[in-house]
Structures are given as structure tokens and as C-alpha cells.
Scaffold this motif. Structure first.
Motif, short mmCIF file in Angstrom:
data_model
loop_
_atom_site.label_atom_id
_atom_site.label_comp_id
_atom_site.label_asym_id
_atom_site.label_seq_id
_atom_site.Cartn_x
_atom_site.Cartn_y
_atom_site.Cartn_z
N ALA A 1 -0.85 5.32 -2.75
CA ALA A 1 0.21 4.83 -1.87
C ALA A 1 0.76 3.48 -2.35
O ALA A 1 1.97 3.27 -2.36
CB ALA A 1 -0.31 4.71 -0.44
N LEU A 2 -0.13 2.59 -2.75
CA LEU A 2 0.30 1.26 -3.19
C LEU A 2 1.12 1.35 -4.47
O LEU A 2 2.18 0.73 -4.59
CB LEU A 2 -0.90 0.35 -3.39
CG LEU A 2 -0.61 -1.07 -3.89
CD1 LEU A 2 0.37 -1.79 -2.96
CD2 LEU A 2 -1.89 -1.87 -4.03
N SER A 3 0.65 2.12 -5.43
CA SER A 3 1.35 2.25 -6.71
C SER A 3 2.74 2.86 -6.52
O SER A 3 3.73 2.38 -7.09
CB SER A 3 0.53 3.11 -7.68
OG SER A 3 -0.74 2.56 -7.89
N ILE A 4 2.82 3.90 -5.72
CA ILE A 4 4.11 4.57 -5.47
C ILE A 4 5.05 3.63 -4.72
O ILE A 4 6.25 3.56 -5.00
CB ILE A 4 3.88 5.87 -4.67
CG1 ILE A 4 3.13 6.89 -5.53
CG2 ILE A 4 5.21 6.46 -4.19
CD1 ILE A 4 2.61 8.08 -4.78
N GLY A 5 4.50 2.89 -3.75
CA GLY A 5 5.33 1.96 -2.99
C GLY A 5 5.88 0.85 -3.86
O GLY A 5 7.06 0.49 -3.75
N LEU A 6 5.06 0.30 -4.76
CA LEU A 6 5.51 -0.77 -5.64
C LEU A 6 6.56 -0.27 -6.62
O LEU A 6 7.54 -0.96 -6.93
CB LEU A 6 4.33 -1.37 -6.39
CG LEU A 6 3.38 -2.23 -5.54
CD1 LEU A 6 2.10 -2.55 -6.30
CD2 LEU A 6 4.06 -3.51 -5.09
N LEU B 1 -0.87 3.15 -12.99
CA LEU B 1 0.38 3.78 -13.42
C LEU B 1 0.28 5.30 -13.49
O LEU B 1 1.29 5.99 -13.37
CB LEU B 1 0.80 3.21 -14.78
CG LEU B 1 1.22 1.73 -14.76
CD1 LEU B 1 1.53 1.26 -16.16
CD2 LEU B 1 2.41 1.52 -13.85
N ILE B 2 -0.91 5.83 -13.68
CA ILE B 2 -1.09 7.28 -13.74
C ILE B 2 -0.69 7.93 -12.42
O ILE B 2 -0.20 9.06 -12.37
CB ILE B 2 -2.55 7.65 -14.12
CG1 ILE B 2 -2.67 9.13 -14.42
CG2 ILE B 2 -3.50 7.22 -13.02
CD1 ILE B 2 -1.93 9.58 -15.64
#
Length: 395
Positions: A157-162, A293-294
Motif C-alpha cells: 500500500a505504501l509503495s503504490i501510494g508513493l 519497487l517490486i
């Protein structure tokens, strides 16, 4: 080989990442033009390097980000202490309209984000970080909400949000000027003669010294401690998830507006803003450099579709709703430029959009008063409950 970075060294890395990002932003014209935040630049660069090292099975780096929540909590508290409702009266009717429209935007952005998750068959909570949390909230807000959602068991969730916040920031910088220039030319708009004479300056911004620094810091820490505790208690009593940083922010809003008429000197805004800038820089740098990033590569389709829909919607909403409700004037058009900037990214993006247009067509003091006041903190009074409610609806 795996390298484990402890908590204090992770904080040190966050500072170094920020300084690297600041250097690159000042040197690279593209980054400077679109106002890409230094933590985003430095953090993503380090995240890419770590991703490549891991992909080629050379080394795996793990950061311990335990202190990230502390910096995040402090930042949201400073936002609350900056929320003076006396500014609403200064901005008048146009400020209230602009504020409410921004609140409506947060609802629609969440609807768009969640709808895309159903289209792709992924967790609807991912839609929250692709909605108002990343679009209207920007990198700071989505880091907080993304962390909360990951703690609820939604990986990535954090990676996609950023990633969404970064693409939104770029889009907001690209579309603001052209859309508003089209409005100005279409309606033959010109600056009005009756402008607000000067932007409000808080009379209690004073020189920083040790006493005022400690005094304001004590109020911030009090709000952090008591507000986060109240947030936890509220969650226990109601079952409605309220993160600690939200409780701290709203307690800070209450304290600011209680103290302002009686003891305004107790809160030094220079100190408050300084602490806010530092804590934001550190917790964003920490979040970006530890991004996986994956997890983004596997969700690139939903991210891109959401960004396209979000950009299309905000342009139509700004042109056909906000512009008309604000009176179809030159000031209204300039505020649309700001709306597209912070509605997809951040308040500095909004200011850059308005600055580029007004340099060509003339000043708009109303816009330069209203947009930063709403974009910097008033919007959170509406957007935060909207985002938290959406999280609870789909948790």
C-alpha cells in the motif's frame, strides 16, 4: 549478503538522502520546474540502487524504520497548530466555497481509486492510497495512511501510494498552466481592480530563541502524546480506526484556536513551521528510500489507469464546477490553477502553477491568499475524516 541498518543509522541515511535530493533538485532543471520534493528524488534514487543490488543478488539492504512514525506524528501535529480558523473569515465567501469544493474532491478521488481496484480485482484499500491520500494529500499524507493500511495487512500500500503521489505531482505541474490559460483566453479574463491589499501576516511570528523554541516544542509534544492516546482510546471505544497522528493533529487544531485569542504568543509559528519542515523531510526520506519497487511493478496497470482518471476528473471538476461557483472571474481562473496543483500534488505545486500564470496575465492576491490557506492545512479538516472513514468502510 544482507545488511541490516539499525534505527539511528536509518535516520542518518534519511538526512543524507534528503541532502542528495536537494542537490539534484537545484541542479536538474526538470526536477526544479515541477517542484519534485527533495526527499522523493533522493529517496527514490536510493530505492532504485537497492532494488538493482537485490535483483542481481549482490546484497539486500533492510532499514529499521521504527522512528519514522515519530517524525510523522510530529509533522501532522505541526499542521494542526498551523490551522487558524481566523483565516477563514479573512478569505470570506470564496475561501469557504473553495474549501468545501476541495472537501468534495477528496470524496470523488476516493471513489475513483476504489472503483479501479474493483476493475483490477485488488484490495479496495489500495484504492484509498491511489485516491485522496496520494492525490490531494501528497507524499506526506499517503506515507501516513499507506503505513496504517500496511499495518492492517495490505502489503504494498505504501509503495503504490508513493508512486501515485509522484505521478500526480508531475501531472499537477504539467496541466495547471495550460488549462487556466485556456480559461483566461476563452472568457477574456483580466485582473480585477479590487484586490485584497496584502496577504495575512500572523502578528505572532517572532524571532526564534531557546525559550520560544522549547515552549512551542512542549506544546507540540503534548499534542503528540495526548492526541495519539485519545486516538487509540477512540478506536477502542468505537471500533472505528483512528490513527494516533490524526488524533494529535485535531487536538493541535483545538489548542491553536483556543490559545489564539487569549495567549497567542505561546505558539511561535516560525518554530512550528521549522519543526514541521524538518520532520516532513526526514519521514518522507525514510519512507521513499525503504520503498519496495517490486510491489509497484506488479501494480503498474492500476496506478496508471487511476492517474489518468484522476487527472481527467479534476480538470473537468475544476473547469465546470469550481470555476463557475467562484464566479467565473480572473481570480477564479487563477484559483483553478492552484486547485489542479494541490489537488494532484502539493501546495508548492499550486503556488508554482499560479505564479507562472500571473506572471503572464497579472496578479491575483485573492488566489494567493485563499489557495495556500486551504491547501496547506484547512483541507485536512475535511479530507482526513473522509480518508479515515473510507479506510474503515473497506477494512
Amino acid at each position: 549478503m544482507t545488511i541490516e541498518i539499525n534505527e539511528l543509522t536509518t535516520v542518518l541515511c534519511a538526512f543524507l538522502v534528503y541532502l542528495l535530493g536537494e542537490l539534484l533538485v537545484n541542479k536538474v532543471k526538470f526536477l526544479y520546474r515541477f517542484g519534485i520534493p527533495a526527499p522523493v528524488v533522493g529517496g527514490l534514487l536510493l530505492a532504485i540502487v537497492i532494488f538493482l543490488l537485490s535483483s542481481f543478488e549482490l546484497v539486500t539492504v533492510n532499514f529499521k524504520t521504527d522512528y519514522q512514525s515519530l517524525f510523522m506524528l510530529a509533522f501532522f501535529t505541526t499542521i494542526g497548530l498551523g490551522a487558524s480558523f481566523s483565516l477563514v473569515k479573512l478569505g470570506g465567501k470564496l475561501l469557504v466555497i473553495y474549501w468545501l469544493i476541495c472537501g468534495c474532491l477528496s470524496i470523488f478521488q476516493n471513489i475513483i481509486g476504489v472503483s479501479v481496484t474493483y476493475l483490477f480485482g485488488i484490495d479496495p484499500l489500495i484504492g484509498v492510497v491511489m485516491g485522496a491520500a496520494s492525490m490531494e494529500g501528497g507524499h506526506g499524507a499517503v506515507t501516513a495512511y499507506g503505513t496504517t493500511i500496511e499495518e492492517m495487512g495490505v502489503n504494498g500500500a505504501l509503495s503504490i501510494g508513493l508512486a501515485s503521489a509522484t505521478l500526480g505531482l508531475i501531472a499537477g505541474g504539467l496541466i495547471g498552466g495550460p488549462v487556466v490559460k485556456w480559461l483566461i483566453n476563452k472568457y477574456d479574463l483580466k485582473p480585477s481592480e479590487n484586490q485584497i491589499d496584502s496577504i495575512h501576516k500572523d502578528r505572532h511570528i517572532e524571532e526564534i530563541h531557546s525559550k520560544t523554541f522549547i515552549q512551542t516544542s512542549a506544546i507540540i509534544v503534548f499534542c503528540m502524546a495526548v492526541g495519539s492516546l485519545l486516538g487509540e482510546q477512540f478506536t477502542n471505544w468505537t471500533g472505528f480506526s483512528l490513527p494516533g497522528y490524526v488524533g494529535a493533529m485535531f487536538l493541535a487544531v483545538i489548542i491553536r484556536n483556543i490559545l489564539e485569542p487569549v495567549k497567542p504568543e505561546w505558539i511561535n509559528l516560525k518554530v512550528n513551521n521549522l519543526i514541521g519542515d524538518i520532520t516532513l523531510a526526514v519521514f518522507l526520506s525514510m519512507a521513499l528510500m525503504s520503498i519496495k519497487l517490486i510491489e509497484i511493478s506488479g501494480n503498474l496497470g492500476p496506478i496508471l489507469v487511476t492517474i489518468i482518471l484522476q487527472v481527467t476528473f479534476i480538470v473537468l471538476f475544476g473547469v465546470f464546477v469550481l470555476f463557475k461557483l467562484l464566479g467565473k472571474s480572473y481570480d477564479s481562473a487563477i484559483m483553478v490553477a492552484g486547485f489542479l496543483g494541490h489537488g494532484l500534488g502539493a501546495t508548492p505545486n499550486a503556488m508554482a502553477n499560479m505564479d507562472s500564470v500571473t506572471k503572464q496575465y497579472g496578479p491575483s492576491r485573492k488566489a494567493f491568499l485563499i489557495v495556500p490557506v486551504v491547501g496547506a492545512f484547512l483541507i485536512d479538516v475535511i479530507a482526513v475524516p473522509v480518508i479515515i472513514t473510507t479506510i474503515n468502510l473497506f477494512s
